[in-house]
Write an enzyme that holds these catalytic residues in place. Sequence first.
Site, short mmCIF file in Angstrom:
data_model
loop_
_atom_site.label_atom_id
_atom_site.label_comp_id
_atom_site.label_asym_id
_atom_site.label_seq_id
_atom_site.Cartn_x
_atom_site.Cartn_y
_atom_site.Cartn_z
N UNK A 222 -0.85 5.93 50.17
CA UNK A 222 -2.01 6.52 50.83
C UNK A 222 -1.45 7.61 51.75
O UNK A 222 -0.82 7.32 52.77
CB UNK A 222 -2.70 5.42 51.61
N CYS B 24 8.91 11.72 54.49
CA CYS B 24 9.66 12.51 53.52
C CYS B 24 11.11 12.05 53.52
O CYS B 24 11.73 11.91 54.57
CB CYS B 24 9.57 13.99 53.88
N CYS C 78 13.29 15.34 55.04
CA CYS C 78 13.19 15.84 56.43
C CYS C 78 12.59 14.84 57.41
O CYS C 78 12.59 15.09 58.61
CB CYS C 78 12.39 17.15 56.47
N CYS D 285 9.13 20.65 54.38
CA CYS D 285 10.39 21.12 53.81
C CYS D 285 10.33 21.47 52.32
O CYS D 285 11.28 22.02 51.78
CB CYS D 285 11.50 20.09 54.03
N CYS E 224 6.43 18.04 50.15
CA CYS E 224 6.34 17.92 51.60
C CYS E 224 5.92 19.26 52.19
O CYS E 224 6.51 20.30 51.89
CB CYS E 224 7.70 17.49 52.16
#
EC number: 1.8.4.12
Length: 116
Positions: free
Chosen positions: A95, A71, A74, A26, A23
């Site tokens: 995607u 995510c 987060c 985070c 991510c």
Amino acid sequence: MSFCSFFGGEVFQNHFEPGVYVCAKCGYELFSSRSKYAHSSPWPAFTETIHEDSVAKCPEKNRPEALKVSCGKCGNGLGHEFLNDGPKRGQSRFUIFSSSLKFIPKGKEAPASQGD
């Protein structure tokens, strides 16, 4: 039908180096390069996440085959999961927006990484 507007800048669409995609917000591990594959959409495509809780999923209104994914740590918006649209029968296609990802090359992961 497209679910997302394409504005270019998808730097990870044709990126196939070994490593882990985390991510961008985070740093939580999301996808391994081993699950990435070439797809005709302009966004990077993956078949599975690294951890069961790598992403949170929310149904896409009026589209039972699509889930919005964020995510799992987060809540950063990542893109979509398209059910039964992967390269093999029964696989999903994740995607994902390149801007929501950061790439960590193989060998540069944190010691506790289980990614690649």
